[in-house]
Structure formats: C-alpha cells, structure tokens
Design an enzyme around this catalytic site. Structure first.
Site, mmCIF file in Angstrom:
data_model
loop_
_atom_site.group_PDB
_atom_site.id
_atom_site.type_symbol
_atom_site.label_atom_id
_atom_site.label_comp_id
_atom_site.label_asym_id
_atom_site.label_seq_id
_atom_site.Cartn_x
_atom_site.Cartn_y
_atom_site.Cartn_z
ATOM 1 N N TRP A 1 1.129 -1.158 0.023
ATOM 2 C CA TRP A 1 0.658 0.301 0.378
ATOM 3 C C TRP A 1 1.001 0.946 0.608
ATOM 4 O O TRP A 1 1.927 1.652 0.824
ATOM 5 C CB TRP A 1 -0.837 -0.051 1.150
ATOM 6 N N ASP B 1 -7.367 -4.842 10.069
ATOM 7 C CA ASP B 1 -6.455 -3.782 9.481
ATOM 8 C C ASP B 1 -6.900 -2.097 10.175
ATOM 9 O O ASP B 1 -8.102 -1.932 9.504
ATOM 10 C CB ASP B 1 -5.804 -3.133 8.365
ATOM 11 N N LYS C 1 -7.001 2.697 -2.792
ATOM 12 C CA LYS C 1 -7.686 3.628 -2.130
ATOM 13 C C LYS C 1 -7.886 4.622 -2.921
ATOM 14 O O LYS C 1 -7.721 4.917 -3.698
ATOM 15 C CB LYS C 1 -6.465 4.180 -0.690
ATOM 16 N N HIS D 1 -11.665 2.496 2.009
ATOM 17 C CA HIS D 1 -10.884 2.717 1.414
ATOM 18 C C HIS D 1 -12.317 2.921 -0.202
ATOM 19 O O HIS D 1 -12.036 2.517 -1.440
ATOM 20 C CB HIS D 1 -9.675 2.332 0.767
ATOM 21 N N ASP E 1 -10.270 4.266 10.310
ATOM 22 C CA ASP E 1 -9.884 2.999 10.718
ATOM 23 C C ASP E 1 -10.712 2.647 12.319
ATOM 24 O O ASP E 1 -9.732 1.914 13.114
ATOM 25 C CB ASP E 1 -8.739 2.452 11.051
ATOM 26 N N ASP F 1 -9.732 -2.601 1.158
ATOM 27 C CA ASP F 1 -10.028 -2.597 2.801
ATOM 28 C C ASP F 1 -10.480 -1.811 2.536
ATOM 29 O O ASP F 1 -11.471 -1.275 1.893
ATOM 30 C CB ASP F 1 -9.006 -1.467 3.104
ATOM 31 N N GLU G 1 -2.911 -3.124 -2.373
ATOM 32 C CA GLU G 1 -4.028 -2.648 -1.774
ATOM 33 C C GLU G 1 -4.840 -0.900 -2.082
ATOM 34 O O GLU G 1 -3.586 0.241 -2.083
ATOM 35 C CB GLU G 1 -3.351 -2.220 -0.521
ATOM 36 N N ASP H 1 -11.666 6.858 6.222
ATOM 37 C CA ASP H 1 -11.634 5.557 6.663
ATOM 38 C C ASP H 1 -10.750 5.731 8.139
ATOM 39 O O ASP H 1 -9.346 6.100 8.331
ATOM 40 C CB ASP H 1 -10.439 5.796 5.530
ATOM 41 N N HIS I 1 -8.535 -6.097 3.917
ATOM 42 C CA HIS I 1 -7.809 -5.731 5.554
ATOM 43 C C HIS I 1 -9.660 -5.231 5.861
ATOM 44 O O HIS I 1 -10.157 -4.508 5.399
ATOM 45 C CB HIS I 1 -7.706 -3.669 5.451
HETATM 46 C C1 RNT Z 1 -3.426 3.280 4.543
HETATM 47 C C2 RNT Z 1 -3.863 1.437 4.444
HETATM 48 C C3 RNT Z 1 -3.028 0.876 4.858
HETATM 49 C C4 RNT Z 1 -2.024 0.625 6.516
HETATM 50 C C5 RNT Z 1 -2.107 -0.123 6.990
HETATM 51 C C6 RNT Z 1 -1.187 0.208 8.226
HETATM 52 O O1 RNT Z 1 -4.974 3.484 4.091
HETATM 53 O O2 RNT Z 1 -5.367 0.287 5.041
HETATM 54 O O3 RNT Z 1 -3.439 -0.815 5.055
HETATM 55 O O4 RNT Z 1 -4.041 0.869 7.239
HETATM 56 O O5 RNT Z 1 -0.405 -0.801 5.887
HETATM 57 ZN ZN ZN Z 2 -5.320 -0.904 4.681
#
Ligand code: RNT
Ligand code: ZN
Length: 408
Positions: A185, A327, A228, A263, A297, A260, A226, A295, A287
C-alpha cells in the site's frame, strides 16, 4: 458436563434442525486463518524510530495509557492480545517492526536476515506471518510520492524496498510452511485538483512491474496491492485507486487485489465486490476494518458489513481464495483490548456465516422461492450463535464472554 457444553448441545440440535452441522463448523472455523495486524498494539510506531510521526495520509487518534515504551513491553502486550484470539492466526508485520538486527538499516536494504526473530516467534506460537512494506513515515516519502515519484532516486529507493519485501515474504512462507501475503500500500496522491492523472499511474505501473519482475513461488509468497480512494492530504487524487489495481491484477497474474473496508465511498461496500473477483478466478486479500464516515480505522465490530463480508466468502466456498486480514488502529482505548476485540469480532462474523444454511438458501433462490429465502434468512438471525462461540473459545483455551473483565 459444563454449562458451556450443555448450552452447546442445545444450540447444536437447533442448528441441526436447520441442516447445519455445528461440529463441522467449529472445525472449519478453527482452521481458517485470520491475519491480525501487529500495529494496533503501538499505534503503528514500530521499532525504526520511536519518535517517528505517522505520515502517508494515515493517523492514529487518541492517547489512552498503555502504549508500549520498549520492544519488551510491545512483545508482552502483543502476546497478551494473541492469547485472547481463538482459531488459526497469522500475524501481519510491517517493515518498521523488523528485529533489532535491522537497527540503522535503510528500508531498501531490509531483508530476511532482519526478521529471523519474528520467524522464531511465529514458530513458537504456531502462527503464520504476513508482511507489509512500509512505504510511509520516512524522509524519502515526505514529498507525498514514493512509487509514483518523479524523482528517480526516490522512486528507485521504494522499488528496492518493494523487491526486498517480497523476498522477506517468501522467506516467511518457506520457513513457516504457510503462504505469506505481502501487501503493498502506498499513500501517494495529491491534496488538490489534479491535472495529469495518467502520469502518476504510468509511473506506478512501471514501479510495480519492476517490483514484481522476479517470479516467486506462490506457495510461499503472494503479493497484494491495496487500493484507496483518498487519504489525509490526498483528498483529490490517489493514483493507486481501485480501478487502477483491478486492471493491474487482471493483466498481471502474479498479484492480487487487497480491498480495505475503509477505502471506498461511504455507501460502497466491499462485501458487494468480492464475487466479481471470484468469478474471474482471482484470489483476494482483505483488510477488514470499520470506517466511520471516512477511512477512520475503528475497531472491527460485529456489524452488518463485517457479517456480509464473511457470508460472501463462505457462500461461494472461497475460504481458500480470500485471505482475511485486519486493519485498524484506535489509540483512544486499551490497545490490547482493541486488537483482541476486532479479531474476535471478525472470527465471530465468520462463524455466523458458517452457521448459515447457505446451500439451502442458494437452492431455494435458484428455484425462485424468494419468500422462503427472506423468511429463512431472517429466522437465522435469532439462532443461538453465542452458545456456539462460547464452546469455540472453551475448546481453543481462550477466555469466553468475560475476557475483558481484567481491563477497565
Ligand atoms: C492505509 C492502508 C494500509 C495501512 C497499513 C498500516 O490506508 O489501509 O493498509 O493501514 O498498512
Ligand atoms: Zn488497509
């Protein structure tokens, strides 16, 4: 017979009436790996530079007490979290968590020799390992561009990091006898209105082609990319978008997409996208995360989207093709609890999906019995899945529904 076992027997009979074999479910549940990310324990600080500030469009918010002050404390907390997570576990590492042998080693020179300690740890704990190159929080990423940089020195630095990362992944896979997913990523992008959207993507494509040029045995390492939609400071344009990587993996056999859950546009769901990859024979990396308005998390909950993601995987018998990773990083609550809770929720959602009479549901849908499809799906929601979960925790030797009592 303990009350947990008695309860389980009741649940077992109830599910059997619906055509679901709970003993079989528990076997599959135990064997399916979930990849737990190492970075919730310390807000993604790692061991390269304890003073480092997170960059690349990501941030951990909160200052709950208990952030590890040393490697020893980090390992102790990680251990504690892993001991609360039932079922086959992988640990997802980031490059900045390398062993002490990596002290002072530049990222583009980090190799398998700097991760021996983690392999020993994984062997001792009987877990697998996944890997993430760290393309952020570094002076060479300060411009906001890494693999898309127009500065050839910077771009090559990160290409080398990517190449070496795959070697580390293959080393993990070989040593542990379980494939490592090396997930790439990058946070590259523009904050504002962007004119040339093709240019950075052409650079990214070329960088990835260089990184993935060396063939590696898929038994040991699989690379994922990955996507986004946006990040902090890359609100307007991210070259590594979903469409970009989807096209990339369809034209490059040796890597797969990582989706993810945070994302995408807030109303878009990863669960709705999974089947479109499977139908083209693609494996996927996930993720599992929880976006709140963006985003963000947040710690994974047992919410509708997490359940839907797991249902999609189970319904198409794709547990071997969809790699489940986590994640999230929330610094406002106890980090051990956060790590364990999100992982337990992901696995609980997986269990609920396995407890679904999916064959029957698919059959009646194909027969056109849409009334029964809805009614049966709704009835399943009040089945006693918690009793099956308690049994699973008991069998796995991890604390059941009172596990959080020691944390305030
Ligand atoms: C960032 C991505 C990525 C990170 C990790 C720490 O937006 O989601 O996966 O969160 O690599
Ligand atoms: Zn991620």
């Amino acid at each position: 017979m303990s009350s947990i076992e008695q309860n389980y027997q009741i649940a077992k009979e109830m599910y059997a009436e619906k055509g679901v074999n709970t003993d079989q479910v528990l076997k599959i549940l135990k064997a399916t790996p979930i990849s737990v990310h190492c970075w919730q324990i310390d807000d993604l600080t790692g061991f390269e530079n304890p003073e480092a500030v997170l960059s690349g469009g990501i941030a951990a918010f909160g200052n709950a007490p208990g952030k590890p002050r040393s490697r020893e404390e980090y390992m102790k907390n990680l251990d504690e979290a892993l001991n609360l997570i039932p079922g086959a576990t992988k640990l997802a590492l980031h490059a900045v968590y390398r062993d002490e042998t990596g002290n002072g080693v530049e990222r583009n020179a980090l190799g398998p020799e700097h991760f021996k300690g983690w392999v020993d740890y994984a062997k001792e704990k009987h877990i697998g390992l996944d890997y993430n190159p760290t393309y952020f929080s570094h002076p060479m990423s300060e411009s906001g561009f890494t693999l898309c940089s127009r500065d050839e020195g910077i771009r090559q630095y990160w290409i080398e990091h990517g190449k070496k990362s795959r070697e580390i992944g293959a080393y993990f896979g070989k040593e542990l006898g379980q494939v490592c997913i090396t997930n790439h990523w990058i946070g590259d992008g523009y904050k504002d209105h962007t004119i040339d959207k093709v240019g950075p993507r052409a650079l990214l494509k070329d960088s990835l082609d260089q990184i993935f040029a060396a063939p590696l045995d898929r038994k040991y390492n699989i690379d994922s990319v990955e996507s986004k939609l946006f990040g902090l400071g890359s609100e307007s344009y991210v070259p590594g978008s979903h469409e970009f990587y989807t096209n990339y993996v369809l034209t490059h056999d040796n890597c797969i997409v990582c989706m993810d859950a945070g994302h995408f546009h807030p109303t878009e769901q990863v669960s709705a996208k999974i089947s479109s990859y499977l139908v083209f024979g693609k494996e996927l990396m996930l993720h599992v995360s929880r976006p709140v308005r963006w985003d963000s998390d947040h710690v994974v909950m047992l919410d509708d989207e997490t359940k839907a993601i797991m249902q999609e995987i189970v319904r198409y018998d794709a547990l071997d093709r969809v790699h489940i990773g986590l994640d999230y990083f929330d610094a406002s609550i106890n980090r051990i609890v956060a790590t364990a809770l999100g992982a337990r929720n992901a696995r609980k959602a997986l269990m609920m999906a396995l407890l679904e009479p999916s064959e029957e549901l698919i059959r009646i849908e194909r027969e056109g019995n849409l009334t029964r499809r809805l009614a049966l799906s709704e009835e399943m929601k009040s089945m006693p899945f918690g009793l099956v979960w308690d049994m699973f925790c008991e069998m796995e030797g991890v604390a059941g529904n009172n596990w959080m009592n020691k944390y305030n």
